[in-house]
Structure formats: C-alpha cells, structure tokens
Design a protein around this motif. Structure first.
Motif, short mmCIF file in Angstrom:
data_model
loop_
_atom_site.label_atom_id
_atom_site.label_comp_id
_atom_site.label_asym_id
_atom_site.label_seq_id
_atom_site.Cartn_x
_atom_site.Cartn_y
_atom_site.Cartn_z
N PRO A 54 0.75 -1.30 -0.07
CA PRO A 54 -0.02 -0.25 0.06
C PRO A 54 0.90 1.38 0.03
O PRO A 54 0.52 2.15 -0.67
N GLN A 55 1.90 1.27 0.69
CA GLN A 55 2.58 2.56 0.84
C GLN A 55 3.31 2.63 -0.51
O GLN A 55 3.36 3.83 -0.77
N LYS A 107 0.75 4.21 -2.97
CA LYS A 107 0.43 5.42 -2.40
C LYS A 107 1.30 6.47 -3.05
O LYS A 107 0.81 7.53 -3.17
N ARG A 108 2.86 6.34 -2.84
CA ARG A 108 3.61 7.22 -3.39
C ARG A 108 3.49 7.39 -4.74
O ARG A 108 3.39 8.51 -5.46
N MET A 111 -6.20 1.48 1.23
CA MET A 111 -5.44 2.89 1.02
C MET A 111 -6.03 3.65 0.06
O MET A 111 -6.18 4.96 0.13
N LEU A 112 -6.22 3.03 -1.28
CA LEU A 112 -6.82 3.95 -2.19
C LEU A 112 -8.08 4.61 -1.87
O LEU A 112 -8.43 5.69 -2.09
N LEU A 167 -7.30 7.56 0.43
CA LEU A 167 -6.79 8.49 -0.39
C LEU A 167 -7.97 9.41 -1.02
O LEU A 167 -7.87 10.52 -0.92
#
Length: 136
Positions: free
Chosen positions: A59-60, A63-64, A96-97, A100
């Motif tokens: 996920p990280q 995310k970047r 995570m998406l 965001l």
C-alpha cells in the motif's frame, strides 16, 4: 488495455478524444513515467489510471505513485484510479486507495475490485484480467 474501444464508443459526444496508453505487464513506476512524459497525457483533462496489479501488494509503494500522479496532474486535472483486483493481499492496497479518495479532492477512486466481486462474469479465469464483457 482492452477497454479503449468501449470507452471511445460509450463516453459520448462530450468527449472529443480518448487516448489509451496501455501495455501488457506494465509496472506502476513505468506508468508514472508515461504520465510525466507522454504528449497525450499532458493534453488530457482527465487521467484514468489502472495500475498496480503487476506490483507487489504494498500500500505505501502504491500510495507514493498515486500522490505522484496527483502532483503530475497539476491543479486543473482530475485523476481517476481503479482499485486492484488480484489474489494475494491487495485488499490493503484497495483500502489505502479508498482512504486517499476521501482525502484528495482531485482523486476519484473507482472500486473495480468491489464491483467484480459482485459480478464475477466480468473477470477471466485468472481472476485478474477482464473478460470482453468486463472491458465493456
């Protein structure tokens, strides 16, 4: 990759052009590079991004890339990301998406993963790629 012809046909007259930049097996980093350098991407008012299924379920890391896509998009372009449907731990990536999506005004997440869970005929037997019906 297979959705291009259907997008062009179904978006209607308000959308003059649709540019599809797709490649089998593309990694998200390569996709971000294409957004940064492609002439058609620079001319587009909206970016639709369907990346992440060829990367690991991190996920990280994704995310970047999403944050980078928003930076590349600038202040006047909307960015649409699809959630990832793939076996092997991608639910955290999708969470995570969705998170965001709630936090970023220019980001719009289409929950492809949830949709195909409700409509399994949209996916081919590998559980990742769409059927012809799914691309429609």
């Amino acid at each position: 990759m297979g959705a291009g012809p259907y997008l062009r046909r179904n978006l209607g007259k308000d959308v003059r052009t649709v540019a599809v930049d797709a490649e089998v097996g593309r990694f998200t980093a390569t996709g971000m590079s294409r957004l940064a350098s492609s002439g058609s991407a620079k001319r587009s008012k909206v970016w639709v991004v369907a990346l992440g299924s060829n990367d690991g379920p991190d996920p990280q890391a994704l995310k970047r890339h999403v944050v980078r896509s928003l930076q590349l998009a600038g202040p006047h372009r909307q960015v649409i990301w699809l959630t990832v449907e793939r076996p092997g731990g991608y639910s955290r990536v999708n969470a995570m998406l969705r998170q965001l999506d709630r936090a970023q005004e220019k980001l719009h997440v289409v929950d492809w993963a949830r949709h195909v869970h409700e409509h399994r005929s949209l996916l081919a037997g590998d559980g990742v790629h769409a059927t012809a019906y799914g691309y429609q």
